[in-house]
Design an enzyme around this catalytic site. Structure first.
Site, PDB file in Angstrom:
ATOM      1  N   ASP A 100       7.564  23.673  22.424  1.00  0.00           N
ATOM      2  CA  ASP A 100       9.018  23.506  22.350  1.00  0.00           C
ATOM      3  C   ASP A 100       9.726  23.131  23.662  1.00  0.00           C
ATOM      4  OD1 ASP A 100       8.225  24.545  19.928  1.00  0.00           O
ATOM      5  OD2 ASP A 100       9.658  26.185  19.900  1.00  0.00           O
ATOM      6  N   GLU A 150       1.486  36.617  21.927  1.00  0.00           N
ATOM      7  CA  GLU A 150       1.718  35.222  21.546  1.00  0.00           C
ATOM      8  C   GLU A 150       1.189  34.290  22.648  1.00  0.00           C
ATOM      9  OE1 GLU A 150       5.852  34.430  20.763  1.00  0.00           O
ATOM     10  OE2 GLU A 150       5.488  32.380  20.086  1.00  0.00           O
TER      11      GLU A 150
HETATM   12  C1  DGY Z   1      10.683  28.747  17.186  1.00  0.00           C
HETATM   13  O1  DGY Z   1      11.525  29.140  16.392  1.00  0.00           O
HETATM   14  O2  DGY Z   1      10.550  29.169  18.339  1.00  0.00           O
HETATM   15  C2  DGY Z   1       9.689  27.793  16.756  1.00  0.00           C
HETATM   16  O3  DGY Z   1       8.850  27.386  17.770  1.00  0.00           O
HETATM   17  C3  DGY Z   1      10.305  26.628  16.067  1.00  0.00           C
HETATM   18  O4  DGY Z   1       9.329  26.254  15.178  1.00  0.00           O
END
Ligand code: DGY
Length: 425
Positions: A163, A392
């Site tokens: 992201d 994570e």
């Molecule tokens: C989040 O919500 O952080 C996800 O990566 C989007 O898919």
């Protein structure tokens, strides 16, 4: 020790199992995510083969008519996540997001099929999934490579899964924030905001969602309409690997047409991948399609390229590049070069280590004959788990657990690595 870690990993997967799909983790991500599911199925396959197949079947059951497989499937209501179905507004019978994610399902089904104990079940399941995954691959080239370059672009950072990567800081600045509907983030109430993307980035994420929604989620329009078009080597490598694996699987199931078409897509993309090689960085780099230029950013996207069957000379160069990264961190593989000014050890994809990416890099290196580096990466994965549990992601300097905890795909990777490798000390 090994068995204890596997048992702990299974418990994490069971905890996040919602019957026909798994959530990545409780709270932060309460729905089904596309590449999380495909990679998690690899873990299930070691202790519950039918459940592994179900995970991928559920994902493909929500494929769009045009072939796209969405990145989130909102199986149930949960106001603890933003942006929810109302923001996406895709109008699906079971709500989904309107963008996609790395196409790792093709790789996953071949691997699960090859290792299956229950061959009859595997053949039946793989045969049914094959045309659906193939349609998704064709969708990619038709909709995200309209000029026929051989490589596909992402049109939203969330599609890459990485992201807030530094790779698109510059491109992302071209995405406006004006006119975005006011919203409240939920992610930062579940986890440390210092480990997550910034509010400024969130505004741009949502601007793109609102833009695509205003175009009725018509994929024939979205690519050209997006101010953000990035060709990510890691994303393309996953797609290439899945096409190549689907070709082999299709051939062994007698599906000759799918086999030939899949191999042709993979071959064209592998050749095109070389246009992303950066001599300066000693690895592959992203390409900003809007500007028509490579992006000068030393991130893991260009290292993950080794998951595709790239030339062995490039795989060796990438192994050397990881050796260089190892000099500035204690654990491999950081998602951004620790010596770069933008490196941020704990902030999501701007520095931390992700086990799923490590797994794919190590797998590619192993196939390319770089076994010593592959082994080193796998060993670091296990030592991160040993110190910090099933997080994570992890800080590459001090192994801090970051983001959500009790994470499904991290657990799946641990089961996969321990069940298939003798890790040399
Ligand atoms: C989040 O919500 O952080 C996800 O990566 C989007 O898919």
């Amino acid at each position: 020790m090994t068995q204890k870690m596997i048992d702990q990993a299974k418990a994490v997967m069971r905890k996040n199992d919602r019957g026909t799909y798994t959530v990545p983790t409780h709270g932060l991500y309460p729905f089904q995510w596309n590449w999380d599911s495909a990679l998690s199925a690899l873990g299930f396959a070691h202790f519950d083969e039918p459940r592994a197949w179900t995970e991928i079947e559920t994902l493909l059951a929500h494929q769009w008519e045009d072939g796209m497989v969405p990145h989130i499937i909102f199986h149930q209501r949960d106001d603890g996540y933003f942006p929810g179905p109302d923001v996406w507004g895709t109008g699906r019978p079971v709500p989904t997001s309107g963008i996609t994610q790395p196409a790792v399902a093709g790789f996953a089904i071949r691997r699960i099929y090859d290792r299956a104990q229950n061959k009859v079940l595997a053949a039946e399941k793989a045969r049914a999934l094959l045309p659906k995954i193939h349609a998704w691959h064709q969708w990619f080239f038709a909709n995200r490579d309209p000029q026929g370059t051989g490589l596909v672009a992402i049109i939203h950072p969330w599609e890459s899964g990485r992201d807030n990567s530094v790779d698109w800081d510059a491109a992302f600045k071209r995405v406006p924030t004006e006119g975005v509907q006011p919203f409240t983030r939920r992610d930062t109430s579940h986890t440390n905001p210092a480990h997550r993307p910034t509010d400024e980035q969130y505004k741009r994420y949502i601007w793109l969602v609102e833009k695509f929604r205003s175009l009725g989620w018509d994929n024939s329009k979205l690519h050209d309409a997006s101010p953000f078009q990035i060709v990510d080597p890691g994303f393309n490598a996953i797609l290439i690997r899945s096409c190549a694996d689907l070709a082999i699987l299709a051939k062994s199931l007698g599906e000759v047409e799918i086999a030939a078409q899949s191999q042709a897509m993979a071959d064209k993309a592998i050749a095109a991948m070389e246009t992303l090689w950066s001599e300066k960085l000693g690895q592959y780099a992203c390409y900003d399609r809007t500007l028509g230029a490579l992006v000068d950013s030393p991130s893991i996207g260009g290292i993950l390229a080794t998951f595709a069957p790239i030339p062995t000379t490039q795989a060796k160069a990438i192994s050397d590049r990881i050796e260089v990264l190892a000099a500035s961190c204690n654990y491999l593989v950081p998602s951004h070069d620790p010596t770069a000014p933008e490196f941020d050890a704990l902030r999501y994809w701007r520095g931390p280590i992700w086990l799923i990416v490590n797994y794919m890099i190590a797998d590619g290196l192993e196939i390319a004959g770089q076994s010593a580096m592959a082994n080193r990466i796998n060993r670091d994965c296990l030592s991160l788990i040993d110190q910090s549990g099933f997080a994570e992601y992890y800080g590459p300097i001090n192994a801090e657990p970051c983001g959500g905890d009790a994470f499904t795909w991290t657990a799946a990777m641990v089961i996969e690595i321990l069940s298939t490798h003798e890790i040399a000390a």
